[in-house]
Scaffold this motif. Structure first.
Motif, PDB file in Angstrom:
ATOM      1  N   ALA A  58       0.833  -1.208   0.000  1.00 21.59           N
ATOM      2  CA  ALA A  58       0.000   0.000   0.000  1.00 21.59           C
ATOM      3  C   ALA A  58       0.871   1.263   0.000  1.00 21.59           C
ATOM      4  CB  ALA A  58      -0.898   0.000   1.234  1.00 21.59           C
ATOM      5  N   SER A  59       2.205   1.086  -0.128  1.00 19.42           N
ATOM      6  CA  SER A  59       3.161   2.210  -0.062  1.00 19.42           C
ATOM      7  C   SER A  59       2.923   3.077   1.174  1.00 19.42           C
ATOM      8  CB  SER A  59       3.064   3.094  -1.313  1.00 19.42           C
ATOM      9  OG  SER A  59       3.341   2.344  -2.447  1.00 19.42           O
ATOM     10  N   LEU A  60       2.654   2.370   2.257  1.00 13.84           N
ATOM     11  CA  LEU A  60       2.256   3.072   3.479  1.00 13.84           C
ATOM     12  C   LEU A  60       3.041   2.511   4.653  1.00 13.84           C
ATOM     13  CD1 LEU A  60      -0.091   5.050   4.131  1.00 13.84           C
ATOM     14  CD2 LEU A  60      -1.506   3.055   4.639  1.00 13.84           C
ATOM     15  N   ARG A  61       3.371   3.365   5.588  1.00 12.91           N
ATOM     16  CA  ARG A  61       3.883   2.823   6.851  1.00 12.91           C
ATOM     17  C   ARG A  61       3.418   3.698   8.001  1.00 12.91           C
ATOM     18  NH1 ARG A  61      10.363   4.015   6.982  1.00 12.91           N
ATOM     19  NH2 ARG A  61      10.189   6.265   6.818  1.00 12.91           N
ATOM     20  N   TYR A  62       3.278   3.051   9.147  1.00 18.07           N
ATOM     21  CA  TYR A  62       2.880   3.766  10.351  1.00 18.07           C
ATOM     22  C   TYR A  62       4.070   3.800  11.287  1.00 18.07           C
ATOM     23  CZ  TYR A  62      -1.600   2.182   8.500  1.00 18.07           C
ATOM     24  OH  TYR A  62      -2.654   1.914   7.680  1.00 18.07           O
ATOM     25  N   ILE A  63       4.241   4.925  11.958  1.00 10.70           N
ATOM     26  CA  ILE A  63       5.238   4.976  13.027  1.00 10.70           C
ATOM     27  C   ILE A  63       4.488   5.284  14.324  1.00 10.70           C
ATOM     28  CG2 ILE A  63       7.178   5.611  11.538  1.00 10.70           C
ATOM     29  CD1 ILE A  63       6.867   8.506  12.505  1.00 10.70           C
ATOM     30  N   ILE A  64       4.925   4.648  15.400  1.00  7.92           N
ATOM     31  CA  ILE A  64       4.234   4.796  16.687  1.00  7.92           C
ATOM     32  C   ILE A  64       5.033   5.787  17.540  1.00  7.92           C
ATOM     33  CG2 ILE A  64       3.271   3.565  18.673  1.00  7.92           C
ATOM     34  CD1 ILE A  64       2.257   2.557  15.876  1.00  7.92           C
ATOM     35  N   CYS A  65       4.360   6.859  17.936  1.00  7.26           N
ATOM     36  CA  CYS A  65       5.052   7.953  18.648  1.00  7.26           C
ATOM     37  C   CYS A  65       4.403   8.221  19.999  1.00  7.26           C
ATOM     38  CB  CYS A  65       4.941   9.252  17.845  1.00  7.26           C
ATOM     39  SG  CYS A  65       5.511   9.121  16.157  1.00  7.26           S
ATOM     40  N   ARG A  66       5.170   8.827  20.881  1.00 10.03           N
ATOM     41  CA  ARG A  66       4.555   9.422  22.070  1.00 10.03           C
ATOM     42  C   ARG A  66       3.611  10.509  21.560  1.00 10.03           C
ATOM     43  NH1 ARG A  66       7.500   9.690  27.150  1.00 10.03           N
ATOM     44  NH2 ARG A  66       5.979  11.259  27.784  1.00 10.03           N
ATOM     45  N   PRO A  67       2.413  10.637  22.136  1.00  5.34           N
ATOM     46  CA  PRO A  67       1.461  11.625  21.620  1.00  5.34           C
ATOM     47  C   PRO A  67       2.056  13.033  21.472  1.00  5.34           C
ATOM     48  CG  PRO A  67       0.403  10.230  23.240  1.00  5.34           C
ATOM     49  CD  PRO A  67       1.844   9.822  23.230  1.00  5.34           C
ATOM     50  N   THR A  68       2.846  13.436  22.464  1.00  2.00           N
ATOM     51  CA  THR A  68       3.401  14.793  22.397  1.00  2.00           C
ATOM     52  C   THR A  68       4.452  14.945  21.296  1.00  2.00           C
ATOM     53  OG1 THR A  68       4.770  14.113  24.261  1.00  2.00           O
ATOM     54  CG2 THR A  68       3.000  15.631  24.758  1.00  2.00           C
ATOM     55  N   ASP A  69       4.951  13.819  20.782  1.00  2.00           N
ATOM     56  CA  ASP A  69       5.963  13.892  19.720  1.00  2.00           C
ATOM     57  C   ASP A  69       5.360  13.876  18.314  1.00  2.00           C
ATOM     58  OD1 ASP A  69       8.046  14.002  21.545  1.00  2.00           O
ATOM     59  OD2 ASP A  69       8.342  11.835  21.576  1.00  2.00           O
ATOM     60  N   VAL A  70       4.081  13.525  18.194  1.00  2.00           N
ATOM     61  CA  VAL A  70       3.479  13.434  16.846  1.00  2.00           C
ATOM     62  C   VAL A  70       3.647  14.740  16.048  1.00  2.00           C
ATOM     63  CG1 VAL A  70       1.280  13.184  15.590  1.00  2.00           C
ATOM     64  CG2 VAL A  70       1.888  11.542  17.384  1.00  2.00           C
TER      65      VAL A  70
END
Ligand SMILES: Nc1ncnc2c1ncn2[C@@H]1O[C@H](COP(=O)(O)OP(=O)(O)OP(=O)(O)O)[C@@H](O)[C@H]1O
Ligand SMILES: O=P(O)(O)OC[C@H]1O[C@H](OP(=O)(O)OP(=O)(O)O)[C@H](O)[C@@H]1O
Length: 232
Positions: A58-70
């Motif tokens: 899907a040419s997609l990736r998710y990165i998981i962040c601390r909410p304040t870092d988004v």
């Protein structure tokens, strides 16, 4: 906008769209939104130690962040899109596009005081502020703007959590914090004395990638917008 590796040991210059997802309270609803929008979510978990979830097909990736870092990941272009609470977004001051109010994660900013102080002040904000000058908060920018609009000078003390503790031990007179059910205020014998503004989760975009890759991102954003409408 990111160059990704496409597996099978073969390095292909593929342009992934990167979406920054918040771990924590907004994580579950964010995943539900992606699934409703028809985006891949198999195996994605915002609470594990895996921080990157690529979906090359899907040419997609998710990165998981601390909410304040988004907002930071999105502002610097490490992520094209991100999901973040309006509270965190305003506090960050990040220069990003705010594209969609996603509707979930409702909470609101309030100014709160110990019940006893509020009663001593005759439930008058003016009187309360004439005797209360120290404000603890995780959101110094929001607090500073609020008091500037009131024309009040206060001392703001930045904390990173459990803000409701500060007035109980004399660190501060008042707090500025987010409230959802009101349970935490109640359990700490605090009362809301002014409402500041409400917040829900927002879809944000990096300004440069949203312009340069408008077609791909617009189509993703529209899917997410429609999904958020169908969930609300
Ligand atoms: N009690 C609550 N009820 C509903 N939504 C909330 C509540 N508290 C926070 N939120 C929303 O969820 C977002 C993420 O909150 P969460 O507690 O998961 O992370 P955080 O502790 O604020 O972030 P960080 O770990 O980066 O400091 C907040 O920015 C806000 O938009
Ligand atoms: O009105 P309620 O439903 O009780 O929710 C409000 C609480 O939720 C948030 O804290 P969080 O759980 O994020 O912890 P924190 O104090 O570490 O920020 C906020 O800072 C309040 O403390």
């Amino acid at each position: 906008m990111n160059l990704g590796s496409m597996g099978e040991g073969k390095q292909v210059d593929a342009i992934f769209t990167t979406i920054a997802l918040p771990k924590g309270k907004l994580g579950k609803d964010a995943l539900k939104l992606l699934a409703t929008a028809g985006l891949p979510v198999e195996g994605v978990d915002t609470e594990t130690r895996q921080l990157v979830f690529p979906f090359p097909d899907a040419s997609l990736r998710y990165i998981i962040c601390r909410p304040t870092d988004v907002p930071t990941y999105v502002e610097y272009g490490a992520a094209d899109l991100g999901i973040v609470g309006k509270d965190t977004l305003v506090e960050s001051g990040a220069d990003v596009f705010e594209l969609v109010d996603l509707g979930f994660g409702y909470c609101r900013f309030v100014l709160a005081a110990p019940r006893i102080k509020w009663e001593e002040a005759g439930q008058s904000l003016e009187t309360l502020l004439s005797i209360s000058r120290r404000v603890a908060t995780k959101f110094p920018r929001v607090a500073a703007n609020f008091f500037a609009e009131l024309g009040q000078q206060v001392e703001i003390i930045k904390l990173h959590g459990n803000i409701e503790l500060a007035p109980q031990v004399g660190l501060a007179d008042l707090i500025v914090d987010i409230v959802s059910t009101g349970r935490t205020l109640k359990e700490n014998d605090l009362v809301e004395v002014a409402s500041i503004f409400p917040a829900t989760a927002r879809l944000i975009a990096n300004r440069v990638s949203y312009r340069i890759r408008y077609r791909e991102l617009y189509s993703l954003v529209e899917k997410l917008r429609q999904a958020s409408q169908s969930l609300n």
